[in-house]
Write a protein that holds these residues in place. Sequence first.
Motif, PDB file in Angstrom:
ATOM      1  N   ASP A  15       0.826  -1.210   0.000  1.00 13.60           N
ATOM      2  CA  ASP A  15       0.000   0.000   0.000  1.00 13.60           C
ATOM      3  C   ASP A  15       0.859   1.259   0.000  1.00 13.60           C
ATOM      4  OD1 ASP A  15      -2.609  -0.989  -0.120  1.00 13.60           O
ATOM      5  OD2 ASP A  15      -2.966  -0.830   2.038  1.00 13.60           O
ATOM      6  N   LEU A  16       1.865   1.292   0.847  1.00 15.05           N
ATOM      7  CA  LEU A  16       2.685   2.499   0.984  1.00 15.05           C
ATOM      8  C   LEU A  16       3.568   2.751  -0.241  1.00 15.05           C
ATOM      9  CD1 LEU A  16       3.545   2.048   4.741  1.00 15.05           C
ATOM     10  CD2 LEU A  16       2.186   3.913   3.765  1.00 15.05           C
ATOM     11  N   PRO A  67      -6.589   2.095  -6.356  1.00 14.73           N
ATOM     12  CA  PRO A  67      -7.041   2.484  -7.693  1.00 14.73           C
ATOM     13  C   PRO A  67      -5.963   3.334  -8.358  1.00 14.73           C
ATOM     14  CG  PRO A  67      -8.291   3.640  -5.979  1.00 14.73           C
ATOM     15  CD  PRO A  67      -7.380   2.697  -5.299  1.00 14.73           C
ATOM     16  N   GLN A  68      -5.809   3.153  -9.645  1.00 10.96           N
ATOM     17  CA  GLN A  68      -4.780   3.873 -10.385  1.00 10.96           C
ATOM     18  C   GLN A  68      -5.368   5.092 -11.070  1.00 10.96           C
ATOM     19  OE1 GLN A  68      -1.365   2.629 -10.215  1.00 10.96           O
ATOM     20  NE2 GLN A  68      -2.528   1.686  -8.554  1.00 10.96           N
ATOM     21  N   ALA A 104     -10.082  14.473  -5.266  1.00  8.43           N
ATOM     22  CA  ALA A 104     -11.107  13.452  -5.037  1.00  8.43           C
ATOM     23  C   ALA A 104     -10.509  12.048  -5.056  1.00  8.43           C
ATOM     24  CB  ALA A 104     -12.218  13.571  -6.078  1.00  8.43           C
ATOM     25  N   ALA A 105      -9.626  11.778  -6.018  1.00  9.46           N
ATOM     26  CA  ALA A 105      -9.015  10.445  -6.135  1.00  9.46           C
ATOM     27  C   ALA A 105      -8.123  10.136  -4.937  1.00  9.46           C
ATOM     28  CB  ALA A 105      -8.216  10.354  -7.432  1.00  9.46           C
ATOM     29  N   ILE A 106      -7.311  11.092  -4.520  1.00  8.14           N
ATOM     30  CA  ILE A 106      -6.418  10.862  -3.378  1.00  8.14           C
ATOM     31  C   ILE A 106      -7.228  10.714  -2.096  1.00  8.14           C
ATOM     32  CG2 ILE A 106      -4.548  11.852  -1.983  1.00  8.14           C
ATOM     33  CD1 ILE A 106      -3.582  10.756  -4.691  1.00  8.14           C
ATOM     34  N   THR A 107      -8.294  11.488  -1.962  1.00  2.89           N
ATOM     35  CA  THR A 107      -9.167  11.354  -0.790  1.00  2.89           C
ATOM     36  C   THR A 107      -9.733   9.937  -0.715  1.00  2.89           C
ATOM     37  OG1 THR A 107      -9.751  13.708  -0.874  1.00  2.89           O
ATOM     38  CG2 THR A 107     -11.240  12.257   0.356  1.00  2.89           C
ATOM     39  N   ALA A 164      -8.804   6.868   1.990  1.00  2.46           N
ATOM     40  CA  ALA A 164      -9.864   6.234   2.775  1.00  2.46           C
ATOM     41  C   ALA A 164      -9.781   4.709   2.671  1.00  2.46           C
ATOM     42  CB  ALA A 164     -11.240   6.726   2.316  1.00  2.46           C
ATOM     43  N   GLN A 165      -9.537   4.208   1.472  1.00  2.00           N
ATOM     44  CA  GLN A 165      -9.398   2.764   1.286  1.00  2.00           C
ATOM     45  C   GLN A 165      -8.188   2.225   2.041  1.00  2.00           C
ATOM     46  OE1 GLN A 165      -9.661   1.472  -2.841  1.00  2.00           O
ATOM     47  NE2 GLN A 165     -11.004   3.199  -3.303  1.00  2.00           N
TER      48      GLN A 165
END
Length: 155
Positions: free
Chosen positions: A26-27, A92-93, A106-109, A113-114
């Motif tokens: 993830d990181l 998500p990419q 929006a995508a980074i938010t 969260a995921q």
Amino acid sequence: MAAVKSPLSDSDLKVVGEALQGALIDLIDLSLVAKQAHWNLTGRNFKVVHEHLDEVVAIARAGQDDVAERAVAVGVNPDGRARTVADRTQLPQLEAGYLDDDKVVAAITDLLAQMISRFRERIKATDEPDQVTQDLLISITSKLEKQHWMFQAQT
């Protein structure tokens, strides 16, 4: 070649190893996704978002090093190879090309969260087998949650 003897039982080591490896993937991917967005960002809030993405990258890179070193300390070999990350990422990419600042925020938010949800699952999973690893995951989650809040406030 010498191996690190784990202070954990085999069953505990399996749980902790899976938690650490998942966190590492993830990181690593978070740092890559955030840098991709950083390089391709456009829009009226370019400077603020551009610099904020670098904060996320720094947190991800520091966290991945801490997670990988913790894995080795307990006797698990971390796998941060590009192929492993590409095959196992759950993030998500982003689209290729220029990215509008509002879409990036929006995508980074959403992505954060995921990740936070998965980190919280890992925190629960490591409560019994290794509270030292749990503490590390809590620390990283706190930083991710702060970034999530800051990105969410921009939406």
